[in-house]
Scaffold this active site. Structure first.
Site, PDB file in Angstrom:
ATOM      1  N   CYS A 113     -10.195   4.017  11.922  1.00  0.00           N
ATOM      2  CA  CYS A 113      -8.852   3.503  11.296  1.00  0.00           C
ATOM      3  C   CYS A 113      -8.909   3.951   9.779  1.00  0.00           C
ATOM      4  O   CYS A 113      -8.696   5.089   9.407  1.00  0.00           O
ATOM      5  CB  CYS A 113      -8.661   1.970  11.426  1.00  0.00           C
ATOM      6  SG  CYS A 113      -6.891   1.462  11.234  1.00  0.00           S
ATOM      7  N   LYS A 134     -17.868   1.342  10.311  1.00  0.00           N
ATOM      8  CA  LYS A 134     -16.782   1.756   9.683  1.00  0.00           C
ATOM      9  C   LYS A 134     -17.376   2.010   8.067  1.00  0.00           C
ATOM     10  O   LYS A 134     -17.782   1.047   7.693  1.00  0.00           O
ATOM     11  CB  LYS A 134     -15.815   0.806   9.849  1.00  0.00           C
ATOM     12  CG  LYS A 134     -14.507   1.128   8.896  1.00  0.00           C
ATOM     13  CD  LYS A 134     -13.385  -0.014   9.428  1.00  0.00           C
ATOM     14  CE  LYS A 134     -11.945   0.378   8.932  1.00  0.00           C
ATOM     15  NZ  LYS A 134     -11.012  -0.377   9.523  1.00  0.00           N
ATOM     16  N   GLU A 159      -9.566  -0.148  18.008  1.00  0.00           N
ATOM     17  CA  GLU A 159     -10.241  -0.956  16.975  1.00  0.00           C
ATOM     18  C   GLU A 159     -10.298  -2.295  17.471  1.00  0.00           C
ATOM     19  O   GLU A 159      -9.032  -2.793  17.816  1.00  0.00           O
ATOM     20  CB  GLU A 159      -9.780  -0.239  15.543  1.00  0.00           C
ATOM     21  CG  GLU A 159     -10.524  -1.476  14.658  1.00  0.00           C
ATOM     22  CD  GLU A 159      -9.990  -1.074  13.172  1.00  0.00           C
ATOM     23  OE1 GLU A 159      -9.047  -0.832  13.088  1.00  0.00           O
ATOM     24  OE2 GLU A 159     -10.688  -1.173  12.367  1.00  0.00           O
TER      25      GLU A 159
HETATM   26  N1  LIG Z   1      -7.687  -1.463  10.522  1.00  0.00           N
HETATM   27  C1  LIG Z   1      -7.553  -0.481   9.409  1.00  0.00           C
HETATM   28  O1  LIG Z   1      -8.252  -0.114   8.859  1.00  0.00           O
HETATM   29  C2  LIG Z   1      -6.194  -0.444   9.143  1.00  0.00           C
HETATM   30  C3  LIG Z   1      -5.850   0.794   8.447  1.00  0.00           C
HETATM   31  C4  LIG Z   1      -4.484   0.900   7.853  1.00  0.00           C
HETATM   32  O2  LIG Z   1      -3.353   0.382   8.202  1.00  0.00           O
HETATM   33  C5  LIG Z   1      -4.307   1.729   6.823  1.00  0.00           C
HETATM   34  O3  LIG Z   1      -2.843   1.917   6.541  1.00  0.00           O
HETATM   35  O4  LIG Z   1      -4.786   2.718   6.361  1.00  0.00           O
END
Ligand SMILES: NC(=O)CCC(=O)C(=O)O
Length: 264
Positions: free
Chosen positions: A150, A109, A40
């Site tokens: 993520c 996203k 990412e």
């Molecule tokens: N960059 C993100 O979306 C981090 C996501 C994350 O750390 C989580 O705990 O969920």
């Protein structure tokens, strides 16, 4: 098939990041990988302060370089994600290219990372980013792949949708942190793999303590049984993982929980 997890060290120098990505994709191809996956925000430090400055329109420099990496190495490239600018809004967008360098998939996203953990990590992507409108699958010579970014990994109904669309492997460029990473990263990938009886692949940036956000690292592959096939540490590293896609049908046959039953 073989998937390369490119746990890259991301710097504040975009050109340096692109060159490093090129080197790592090349290394993945030399190592026999069919697909190389970047993390990412691989061209930009993971920080709201950087996203607007590093953002590029679709077809911009990073997009072109990813397409070239794929074509020159005859390898599928999942280009992690980058900040994309579109109609004055910024998205967290992932581009995937086939072995000829043609775009296969474009995804922004859906679930923005807005959290505030007591005594731990706080982040608010929605300060700078706009959400996309839903995950999807793309076709490869090996079968269908799904992709999310993520924080998306926390939303099981989205992954169930990808499984119902036929995904055998789901790719997640991600950057968990030192609060939620140790607690939830492996757990979530194994859970999504077992829930949907498919492979889950997570690729993080390497950890750099000089930046405000400390990535957890630990890029990994979980198989449809929930076993972790490979997991890296926190430093820059690369793993090339053999993924036996027959395992999807095999686990689904042995434990038929999907509705309607899916054998492939
Ligand atoms: N960059 C993100 O979306 C981090 C996501 C994350 O750390 C989580 O705990 O969920």
């Amino acid at each position: 098939m073989k998937i390369a997890l490119l746990q890259m060290m991301v710097t504040a120098d975009k050109e340096k990041n692109l060159k490093r990505a090129e080197e790592l994709v090349n290394k993945a191809a030399q190592g026999g990988a069919d697909m190389a996956v970047l993390p990412e925000m691989f061209n930009c430090p993971y920080d709201n302060a950087y996203f607007p400055e590093y953002a590029e329109p679709k077809g911009g420099e990073t997009y072109r370089r990813l397409s070239e990496m794929a074509k020159e190495n005859a390898i599928y490239v999942v280009g992690g994600s980058i900040p994309q600018i579109k109609e004055n809004k910024i998205y967290n967008t992932s581009y995937t290219f086939d072995r000829q360098g043609n775009e296969l998939h474009d995804y922004s996203k859906t679930h923005l990372f807005d959290i505030q953990v007591d005594g731990g990590q706080a982040f608010k992507e929605s300060d700078t980013l706009t959400p996309g409108n839903g995950m999807g699958v793309f076709q490869t010579e090996f079968g269908l792949f799904g992709l999310g970014i993520c924080f998306d990994v926390r939303f099981q109904s989205d992954w169930e949708m990808l499984q119902k669309q036929g995904a055998l492997v789901c790719i997640v460029p991600g950057a968990f942190n030192m609060t939620t990473g140790p607690a939830h990263w492996e757990l979530l990938f194994r859970a999504r793999a077992v829930d949907n009886q498919l492979f889950m692949v997570g690729v993080s940036p390497a950890r750099d303590l000089d930046f405000s956000y400390h990535a957890y690292g630990h890029s990994l592959v979980a198989d449809p049984w929930g076993s972790v096939l490979t997991q890296l540490g926190f430093e820059e590293d690369i793993a090339i993982v053999s993924v036996d896609l027959e395992r999807v049908a095999s686990v689904r046959r042995q434990i038929p929980i999907l509705s309607p039953p899916v054998m492939e």
